[in-house]
Design a protein around this motif. Structure first.
Motif, mmCIF file in Angstrom:
data_model
loop_
_atom_site.group_PDB
_atom_site.id
_atom_site.type_symbol
_atom_site.label_atom_id
_atom_site.label_comp_id
_atom_site.label_asym_id
_atom_site.label_seq_id
_atom_site.Cartn_x
_atom_site.Cartn_y
_atom_site.Cartn_z
ATOM 1 N N GLY A 68 0.810 -1.221 0.000
ATOM 2 C CA GLY A 68 0.000 0.000 0.000
ATOM 3 C C GLY A 68 0.834 1.257 0.000
ATOM 4 O O GLY A 68 0.390 2.308 0.461
ATOM 5 N N GLY A 69 2.054 1.156 -0.531
ATOM 6 C CA GLY A 69 2.957 2.309 -0.563
ATOM 7 C C GLY A 69 2.380 3.551 -1.219
ATOM 8 O O GLY A 69 2.436 4.641 -0.633
ATOM 9 N N PRO A 70 1.809 3.426 -2.429
ATOM 10 C CA PRO A 70 1.247 4.614 -3.082
ATOM 11 C C PRO A 70 0.122 5.254 -2.278
ATOM 12 O O PRO A 70 0.011 6.485 -2.211
ATOM 13 C CB PRO A 70 0.722 4.065 -4.417
ATOM 14 N N GLN A 71 -0.716 4.435 -1.659
ATOM 15 C CA GLN A 71 -1.828 4.968 -0.853
ATOM 16 C C GLN A 71 -1.301 5.692 0.385
ATOM 17 O O GLN A 71 -1.844 6.719 0.794
ATOM 18 C CB GLN A 71 -2.764 3.823 -0.443
ATOM 19 N N ILE A 72 -0.232 5.157 0.982
ATOM 20 C CA ILE A 72 0.395 5.827 2.128
ATOM 21 C C ILE A 72 0.949 7.179 1.692
ATOM 22 O O ILE A 72 0.727 8.209 2.340
ATOM 23 C CB ILE A 72 1.520 4.956 2.728
ATOM 24 N N GLY A 73 1.671 7.178 0.571
ATOM 25 C CA GLY A 73 2.243 8.424 0.060
ATOM 26 C C GLY A 73 1.181 9.468 -0.251
ATOM 27 O O GLY A 73 1.366 10.664 0.010
ATOM 28 N N MET A 102 -3.058 3.530 9.664
ATOM 29 C CA MET A 102 -4.380 3.934 9.204
ATOM 30 C C MET A 102 -4.654 3.413 7.785
ATOM 31 O O MET A 102 -5.731 2.896 7.492
ATOM 32 C CB MET A 102 -4.477 5.471 9.213
ATOM 33 N N VAL A 103 -3.640 3.516 6.927
ATOM 34 C CA VAL A 103 -3.821 3.122 5.532
ATOM 35 C C VAL A 103 -3.770 1.599 5.373
ATOM 36 O O VAL A 103 -4.685 0.986 4.810
ATOM 37 C CB VAL A 103 -2.755 3.789 4.634
ATOM 38 N N LEU A 104 -2.701 0.966 5.881
ATOM 39 C CA LEU A 104 -2.539 -0.475 5.679
ATOM 40 C C LEU A 104 -3.541 -1.287 6.490
ATOM 41 O O LEU A 104 -4.198 -2.190 5.971
ATOM 42 C CB LEU A 104 -1.115 -0.911 6.046
ATOM 43 N N GLY A 105 -3.654 -0.961 7.789
ATOM 44 C CA GLY A 105 -4.544 -1.725 8.657
ATOM 45 C C GLY A 105 -6.000 -1.358 8.516
ATOM 46 O O GLY A 105 -6.884 -2.127 8.912
ATOM 47 N N GLY A 106 -6.270 -0.183 7.940
ATOM 48 C CA GLY A 106 -7.644 0.280 7.803
ATOM 49 C C GLY A 106 -8.103 0.324 6.358
ATOM 50 O O GLY A 106 -8.690 -0.627 5.847
ATOM 51 N N LEU A 107 -7.797 1.414 5.681
ATOM 52 C CA LEU A 107 -8.341 1.663 4.343
ATOM 53 C C LEU A 107 -8.068 0.540 3.348
ATOM 54 O O LEU A 107 -8.995 -0.014 2.752
ATOM 55 C CB LEU A 107 -7.786 2.988 3.807
ATOM 56 N N LYS A 110 -9.310 -3.165 4.537
ATOM 57 C CA LYS A 110 -10.769 -3.339 4.505
ATOM 58 C C LYS A 110 -11.317 -3.304 3.079
ATOM 59 O O LYS A 110 -12.327 -3.953 2.773
ATOM 60 C CB LYS A 110 -11.454 -2.274 5.360
ATOM 61 N N GLU A 111 -10.651 -2.561 2.203
ATOM 62 C CA GLU A 111 -11.081 -2.539 0.805
ATOM 63 C C GLU A 111 -10.888 -3.918 0.169
ATOM 64 O O GLU A 111 -11.745 -4.407 -0.569
ATOM 65 C CB GLU A 111 -10.291 -1.495 0.011
ATOM 66 N N ILE A 112 -9.759 -4.566 0.469
ATOM 67 C CA ILE A 112 -9.491 -5.894 -0.084
ATOM 68 C C ILE A 112 -10.471 -6.920 0.485
ATOM 69 O O ILE A 112 -11.002 -7.768 -0.239
ATOM 70 C CB ILE A 112 -8.037 -6.312 0.196
ATOM 71 N N VAL A 113 -10.711 -6.847 1.787
ATOM 72 C CA VAL A 113 -11.681 -7.747 2.427
ATOM 73 C C VAL A 113 -13.052 -7.588 1.772
ATOM 74 O O VAL A 113 -13.720 -8.570 1.429
ATOM 75 C CB VAL A 113 -11.775 -7.467 3.942
#
Length: 203
Positions: A68-73, A102-107, A110-113
């Motif tokens: 999730g690197g791009p989403q974190i950035g 917040m990004v990896l454990g959340g957004l 949960k999107e993948i789930v």
């Protein structure tokens, strides 16, 4: 969903070709690293989800580890927090670590789930902190001043151990685990871990 004769023939051909592999890997656990273009291209996202759900349905036990690197950035930029890298590793201070969680454990998790569940799967999202799945320690890069142990890039971690008990529970259930690459040390500190490293260690 109605099928044309052509589509039915294509599906039959694919299943026939896949059958030897299904038989070979039934009952086995397969670790899948999910990242890159497959996380942003809608057609690839749907294809990924269908494939993972199909694996579970035919008796293979997939474990998904995502990046999730791009989403974190992207979120760091919105928050006006500067991103710095050393040897390709994101320098992760406590503020950046909050965003990573917040990004990896959340957004992203949960999107993948949700994506897997929409495709008739039973996915559950966890991070390496849940049940002490991933024990980690601070990773220091080679270099820096003598006696420092290496270059300090903050809360970036390397894996010490994996709690395989959790994986066994998941494997023996109908659920597909989706794992965010965040670990914790014995003091409860969180660490951002490279998703490829987590997938490799789980495998």
């Amino acid at each position: 969903m109605s099928l044309t004769l052509s589509n039915a023939k294509n599906i039959a051909t694919v299943l026939t070709e896949a059958l030897p592999y299904i038989q070979k890997f039934t009952g086995r656990t397969i670790v899948v690293k999910y990242g890159g273009n497959a996380m942003v291209d809608e057609a690839l996202k749907q294809s990924f989800a269908r494939d993972i759900v199909l694996m579970k349905l035919v008796g293979i036990n997939p474990i998904v580890v995502h990046g999730g690197g791009p989403q974190i950035g992207e979120l760091l930029a919105k928050l006006n927090i500067e991103s710095n890298f050393v040897d390709g590793m994101r320098v992760t201070d406590s503020q950046t670590m909050d965003v990573v969680e917040m990004v990896l454990g959340g957004l992203v998790n949960k999107e993948i789930v949700s994506l897997l569940n929409k495709n008739q799967g039973k996915a559950v999202g966890i991070t390496g902190k849940d049940g002490n799945l991933i024990r980690a320690r601070q990773l220091k890069l080679k270099g820096g001043e003598a006696g420092t142990g290496g270059i300090d890039i903050g809360q970036v971690g390397e894996i010490v151990s994996i709690n395989t008990e959790i994986m066994e529970v998941m494997k023996n259930s109908n659920f597909i685990p989706v794992i965010a690459p965040i670990g914790t040390d014995e003091h409860g500190a969180s660490y951002n871990i490279n998703a490829d490293s987590v997938a490799g260690e789980l495998a």
